[in-house]
Design an enzyme around this catalytic site. Structure first.
Site, PDB file in Angstrom:
ATOM      1  CG  HIS A   1      -0.983 -13.625 -34.271  1.00 23.72           C
ATOM      2  ND1 HIS A   1      -1.140 -14.591 -35.233  1.00 23.72           N
ATOM      3  CD2 HIS A   1      -0.909 -12.441 -34.934  1.00 23.72           C
ATOM      4  CE1 HIS A   1      -1.156 -14.024 -36.431  1.00 23.72           C
ATOM      5  NE2 HIS A   1      -1.019 -12.717 -36.275  1.00 23.72           N
TER       6      HIS A   1
ATOM      7  CG  HIS B   1     -10.323  -6.809 -38.213  1.00 21.68           C
ATOM      8  ND1 HIS B   1      -9.027  -7.243 -38.167  1.00 21.68           N
ATOM      9  CD2 HIS B   1     -10.682  -6.871 -39.544  1.00 21.68           C
ATOM     10  CE1 HIS B   1      -8.623  -7.569 -39.386  1.00 21.68           C
ATOM     11  NE2 HIS B   1      -9.607  -7.343 -40.239  1.00 21.68           N
TER      12      HIS B   1
ATOM     13  CG  ASP C   1      -3.198  -4.818 -33.159  1.00 19.79           C
ATOM     14  OD1 ASP C   1      -3.189  -3.979 -34.078  1.00 19.79           O
ATOM     15  OD2 ASP C   1      -3.819  -5.893 -33.242  1.00 19.79           O
TER      16      ASP C   1
END
Length: 260
Positions: free
Chosen positions: A172, A121, A231
């Site tokens: 995603h 996460h 990210d």
């Protein structure tokens, strides 16, 4: 404020205070670690109430306290993009679960932070950075798109990387064609790279974003379409901002606390 009170007025006051306090807590915690464990001078400044969150963060964590407008704007955008996007992510789900037990807001956010700490996460951008370091070290010329593509194939085929077959920074839970968060942060990443003379590294990230989806489909025909996620660029942005890796996940919490 009474910690255990659950009335609306108290909860709103606690929420506003926590959103305001998180940046200073994160900055002071890092400065304390840098002093007591890394041998740096102990530099603590008061946050400036006339400045925004991003400006205060950069001013508090940097030894000089100085930053440019571009740096503050970029960090501000990164915090906004990490705030919240639907409630289905792990830490926000934890917030819902723990709050439903009628506990206090401090207990709820503590649980959310512990969830965010997980490498799947809040630690995702660190895995991107480690993979980028590996690509730079293991390819003869990481500026050559063909060599980068060949190494990405090895990663996807579980012959390189951490053996999971995952190319970090791609994929995603909702977005498949493009991630709007990644697109926005990429624009600022390019501007920072230009300002810091790191366009060759930016080109590497862009190459991976371009090549990786096709490679994933080639190696794993059953895989669904993937796109770059936020990210992929957030760790690179933080690195260009001179933010130590110890603060990557705490910064995520500084942004996400608004959603929690």
């Amino acid at each position: 404020l009474t910690p255990d009170a659950l009335d609306l007025e108290t909860n709103l006051g606690q929420a506003v205070w926590l959103i305001a306090a998180f940046p200073t807590i994160a900055a002071y915690a890092y400065r304390a670690k840098a002093h007591y464990h890394l041998g740096h001078s102990l530099v603590l400044r008061y946050p400036d109430p006339e400045k925004g969150t991003a400006e205060n963060l950069l001013g508090l964590i940097r030894r000089t306290g100085e930053y440019t407008n571009l740096e503050a704007e970029t960090l501000d955008l990164a915090l906004i993009l990490h705030a919240e996007h639907g409630g289905g992510n792990n830490s926000s789900f934890v917030t819902h679960v723990v709050t439903s037990a009628f506990t206090d807001i401090y207990s709820s956010l503590a649980a959310s932070i512990l969830s965010l700490k997980g490498s799947r996460h809040g630690g995702a951008n660190l895995r991107v950075m480690r993979q980028m370091d590996e690509i730079k070290k293991k390819t003869k010329n990481w500026r050559d798109a063909k060599q980068v593509g060949a190494y990405l194939e090895k990663i996807a085929d579980r012959k390189a990387g951490d053996g999971t077959g995952l190319i970090y920074g791609l994929g995603h839970a909702v977005y498949t064609i493009s991630d709007p968060l990644a697109k926005l942060l990429k624009e600022k990443a390019k501007m920072l790279a230009e300002a810091n003379g790191r366009m060759d590294e930016f080109a590497l990230y862009d190459t991976i974003e371009t090549l990786a989806p096709g490679i994933i489909r080639q190696v794993h025909p059953s895989a669904r379409d993937v796109c770059a996620n936020v990210d992929l660029y957030s760790g690179f942005v933080y690195d260009m901002l001179g933010i130590p890796q110890d603060l990557y996940t705490p910064l995520f919490a500084v942004g996400r606390v608004v959603g929690w």
